[in-house]
Design an enzyme around this catalytic site. Sequence first.
Site, PDB file in Angstrom:
ATOM      1  N   ASP A  22      -2.255 -14.465   5.710  1.00 50.79           N
ATOM      2  CA  ASP A  22      -1.395 -15.658   5.628  1.00 50.79           C
ATOM      3  C   ASP A  22      -2.152 -16.967   5.866  1.00 50.79           C
ATOM      4  OD1 ASP A  22       0.707 -13.980   5.108  1.00 50.79           O
ATOM      5  OD2 ASP A  22       1.554 -14.053   7.123  1.00 50.79           O
ATOM      6  N   ILE A  79      -5.418  -7.409   1.859  1.00 51.05           N
ATOM      7  CA  ILE A  79      -4.048  -6.978   2.185  1.00 51.05           C
ATOM      8  C   ILE A  79      -3.165  -6.955   0.929  1.00 51.05           C
ATOM      9  CG2 ILE A  79      -2.010  -7.379   3.651  1.00 51.05           C
ATOM     10  CD1 ILE A  79      -4.525  -6.709   5.269  1.00 51.05           C
ATOM     11  N   CYS A  89       6.874  -9.340  -5.418  1.00 52.96           N
ATOM     12  CA  CYS A  89       6.870 -10.791  -5.353  1.00 52.96           C
ATOM     13  C   CYS A  89       5.520 -11.254  -5.855  1.00 52.96           C
ATOM     14  CB  CYS A  89       7.171 -11.286  -3.949  1.00 52.96           C
ATOM     15  SG  CYS A  89       5.880 -10.965  -2.791  1.00 52.96           S
ATOM     16  N   LYS A 119       8.072 -17.577  12.182  1.00 50.33           N
ATOM     17  CA  LYS A 119       8.956 -17.011  11.155  1.00 50.33           C
ATOM     18  C   LYS A 119       8.896 -15.484  11.150  1.00 50.33           C
ATOM     19  CE  LYS A 119       7.440 -16.714   6.750  1.00 50.33           C
ATOM     20  NZ  LYS A 119       7.534 -15.424   6.054  1.00 50.33           N
ATOM     21  N   ASN A 120       7.679 -14.943  11.152  1.00 45.45           N
ATOM     22  CA  ASN A 120       7.555 -13.497  10.984  1.00 45.45           C
ATOM     23  C   ASN A 120       7.895 -12.717  12.250  1.00 45.45           C
ATOM     24  OD1 ASN A 120       6.972 -13.953   8.354  1.00 45.45           O
ATOM     25  ND2 ASN A 120       4.751 -13.622   8.542  1.00 45.45           N
ATOM     26  N   ARG A 129       4.277  -5.032  -3.179  1.00 41.59           N
ATOM     27  CA  ARG A 129       5.007  -4.926  -1.918  1.00 41.59           C
ATOM     28  C   ARG A 129       5.970  -3.731  -1.854  1.00 41.59           C
ATOM     29  NH1 ARG A 129       5.962 -10.662   0.639  1.00 41.59           N
ATOM     30  NH2 ARG A 129       5.525  -9.453   2.481  1.00 41.59           N
ATOM     31  N   PRO A 130       5.388  -2.530  -1.907  1.00 42.05           N
ATOM     32  CA  PRO A 130       6.214  -1.324  -1.830  1.00 42.05           C
ATOM     33  C   PRO A 130       6.793  -1.124  -0.424  1.00 42.05           C
ATOM     34  CG  PRO A 130       3.890  -0.751  -1.753  1.00 42.05           C
ATOM     35  CD  PRO A 130       3.966  -2.238  -1.971  1.00 42.05           C
ATOM     36  N   ILE A 131       7.789  -0.216  -0.309  1.00 43.24           N
ATOM     37  CA  ILE A 131       8.332   0.087   1.018  1.00 43.24           C
ATOM     38  C   ILE A 131       8.210   1.584   1.338  1.00 43.24           C
ATOM     39  CG2 ILE A 131       9.915  -1.890   1.161  1.00 43.24           C
ATOM     40  CD1 ILE A 131      12.190   0.163   0.449  1.00 43.24           C
ATOM     41  N   ARG A 138      10.674 -22.336   3.207  1.00 42.75           N
ATOM     42  CA  ARG A 138      10.948 -20.965   3.663  1.00 42.75           C
ATOM     43  C   ARG A 138      10.230 -20.685   4.969  1.00 42.75           C
ATOM     44  NH1 ARG A 138       8.845 -16.801   0.081  1.00 42.75           N
ATOM     45  NH2 ARG A 138       9.435 -15.727   1.974  1.00 42.75           N
TER      46      ARG A 138
HETATM   47  N1  EPU Z   1       2.402  -1.546   2.125  1.00 33.52           N
HETATM   48  C1  EPU Z   1       2.549  -0.347   1.485  1.00 33.52           C
HETATM   49  N2  EPU Z   1       3.699   0.351   1.699  1.00 33.52           N
HETATM   50  C2  EPU Z   1       4.687  -0.105   2.512  1.00 33.52           C
HETATM   51  C3  EPU Z   1       4.522  -1.343   3.174  1.00 33.52           C
HETATM   52  C4  EPU Z   1       3.350  -2.036   2.952  1.00 33.52           C
HETATM   53  O1  EPU Z   1       1.676   0.095   0.743  1.00 33.52           O
HETATM   54  O2  EPU Z   1       5.695   0.588   2.667  1.00 33.52           O
HETATM   55  C5  EPU Z   1       1.166  -2.314   1.906  1.00 33.52           C
HETATM   56  C6  EPU Z   1       1.447  -3.683   1.291  1.00 33.52           C
HETATM   57  O3  EPU Z   1       1.556  -3.599  -0.122  1.00 33.52           O
HETATM   58  C7  EPU Z   1       0.235  -4.464   1.727  1.00 33.52           C
HETATM   59  C8  EPU Z   1      -0.024  -3.912   3.131  1.00 33.52           C
HETATM   60  O4  EPU Z   1       0.615  -2.633   3.167  1.00 33.52           O
HETATM   61  O5  EPU Z   1      -0.851  -4.136   0.913  1.00 33.52           O
HETATM   62  C9  EPU Z   1       0.451  -4.742   4.278  1.00 33.52           C
HETATM   63  O6  EPU Z   1       1.785  -5.130   4.085  1.00 33.52           O
HETATM   64  P1  EPU Z   1       2.798  -5.295   5.282  1.00 33.52           P
HETATM   65  O7  EPU Z   1       3.825  -4.224   5.196  1.00 33.52           O
HETATM   66  O8  EPU Z   1       2.056  -5.431   6.573  1.00 33.52           O
HETATM   67  O9  EPU Z   1       3.486  -6.689   4.914  1.00 33.52           O
HETATM   68  P2  EPU Z   1       4.962  -7.078   5.268  1.00 33.52           P
HETATM   69  O10 EPU Z   1       5.329  -6.471   6.554  1.00 33.52           O
HETATM   70  O11 EPU Z   1       5.841  -6.847   4.104  1.00 33.52           O
HETATM   71  C10 EPU Z   1       4.446  -9.189   6.699  1.00 33.52           C
HETATM   72  C11 EPU Z   1       4.701 -10.668   6.617  1.00 33.52           C
HETATM   73  C12 EPU Z   1       3.842 -11.285   5.534  1.00 33.52           C
HETATM   74  C13 EPU Z   1       2.385 -10.998   5.867  1.00 33.52           C
HETATM   75  C14 EPU Z   1       2.162  -9.475   6.001  1.00 33.52           C
HETATM   76  C15 EPU Z   1       0.756  -9.119   6.420  1.00 33.52           C
HETATM   77  C16 EPU Z   1       7.017 -10.874   7.317  1.00 33.52           C
HETATM   78  C17 EPU Z   1       8.392 -11.278   6.975  1.00 33.52           C
HETATM   79  N3  EPU Z   1       6.115 -10.904   6.340  1.00 33.52           N
HETATM   80  O12 EPU Z   1       4.829  -8.650   5.442  1.00 33.52           O
HETATM   81  O13 EPU Z   1       4.066 -12.677   5.591  1.00 33.52           O
HETATM   82  O14 EPU Z   1       1.552 -11.513   4.859  1.00 33.52           O
HETATM   83  O15 EPU Z   1       3.070  -8.957   6.987  1.00 33.52           O
HETATM   84  O16 EPU Z   1       0.423  -9.701   7.612  1.00 33.52           O
HETATM   85  O17 EPU Z   1       6.718 -10.580   8.464  1.00 33.52           O
HETATM   86  C18 EPU Z   1       4.112 -14.878   4.817  1.00 33.52           C
HETATM   87  O18 EPU Z   1       4.558 -15.205   5.932  1.00 33.52           O
HETATM   88  O19 EPU Z   1       3.733 -15.723   3.964  1.00 33.52           O
HETATM   89  C19 EPU Z   1       4.029 -13.456   4.469  1.00 33.52           C
HETATM   90  C20 EPU Z   1       3.882 -13.023   3.234  1.00 33.52           C
END
Ligand code: EPU
Length: 420
Positions: free
Chosen positions: A306, A328, A115, A22-23, A120-122, A398
């Site tokens: 995960d 995480i 969520c 999925k990811n 989950r900031p960007i 999902r």
């Molecule tokens: N973070 C920030 N700022 C950002 C982005 C992330 O502070 O701009 C922080 C997050 O809050 C978190 C950490 O960085 O503390 C890691 O988050 P990451 O960005 O790696 O997560 P993601 O890319 O949003 C993906 C997977 C998640 C998985 C995480 C970690 C997808 C669609 N989602 O999320 O998958 O847990 O990486 O490996 O690829 C799941 O499949 O159940 C799932 C939640």
Amino acid sequence: MDSLLIKGGVPLHGEVTISGAKNAVLPIMAATLLTAEECVIRNVPNLSDVKFMGQILASLGAEVRQEGNSYRVRAAKIKGVGDYDLIRKMRGSICIMGPLLGRLKKATVSLPGGCIIGARPINLHLKGFEALGTKITVEAGYVHAHAKRLVGADLFLGGRAGSTVLGTANVMMAATLAEGVTIIESAACEPEVVDLANFLTAMGAKITGVGSPTITITGVKELHGAEHDVIPDRIEAATFAIAAAATDGEVTLLGARPDHMHAILDKMRGAGVKVERKGTSLTVRRNGKLKPVDITTLPYSGFPTDVQAQMMVLMAMTPGISIITERIFESRFMHVSELARLGADIEIEGPSAIVKGGKPLSGAPVMASDLRASAALVIAGMAAKGTTQVNRVYHLDRGYENIDVKLRKLGARIERVEES
Ligand code: EPU
């Protein structure tokens, strides 16, 4: 709304084929926006998140055709505005932003919001885009990004919890069509990022260093269509492996990638589980008594967040104390109170769960809160005595392809019923 009715106490036996990841597939689908030519993606799991991503691409103007486990996408003419109603349904949709910026030099995408597993900031995604010369404004819940030119840059994408998976994917995709060289430091090393880079390379992108914390992207003028097979889902594989151990059965995972699962397999072996590897298949069964292990979730190649919830179930069944630390996501322990309903003894202390294992689990109605918590509850239900009803299984759909069908083939007594 569906729920799963599970009669526990049946060991799982047999073979299960692991689906596409999925990811990996979500950003790969988004990457098709980078070219006007047709792309073919194979080994696509049939998941509701994948359907959403297909709808999002279509809403942007792409032609999207599903043929079994393959998707054909042709984004000949696209617009740069992502619809709130579609995007809010799935946090992974944020990864359309990089491709839109790369191709159109502008993107308007609704803020995905938090969520259940955390804020989950960007900010790191946006920091990366800004480094490439993008102006970002946030207005009425939408992020507006536009650039006169995207220009390669050296940037650091590390955050509070280390690297970011989708942040790395997003910036890497935008940088493929930037002018000059982009170097991403503290890049995510996850296999899903590598798979995306392989697809981008097949499209004509110039990328080196993937799988390491330094990724170098040399921008090109345009990308072309490509075909790609998505990697197997290491999280699905881990979920079935843990289910085999938890039910005291023996399951062979077919078409897995054990080389993507070192940390998971290491902890499972430490917990007294025998894992035999033959090429791409893995046979999993208990090796005598289960033993407690301590686990800390980390970015790849550490133990994945995960798989934290699923592993907690195994530890709840294991006599002794194990400490599971979540590094995480700040609130990814929603499964703890539901596992308590089945008889598990777990205390939360800050980012750690102290699991006092070995108490007998017995069936109860439980509520799924997020995807991996749901998987953990299904495992617990199969290992518990009596009947467990897991409500709100749309979370599972999902991210797990036909999970109830696959588990039934392994002997589980699991039925999908209308929630009462
Ligand atoms: N973070 C920030 N700022 C950002 C982005 C992330 O502070 O701009 C922080 C997050 O809050 C978190 C950490 O960085 O503390 C890691 O988050 P990451 O960005 O790696 O997560 P993601 O890319 O949003 C993906 C997977 C998640 C998985 C995480 C970690 C997808 C669609 N989602 O999320 O998958 O847990 O990486 O490996 O690829 C799941 O499949 O159940 C799932 C939640």
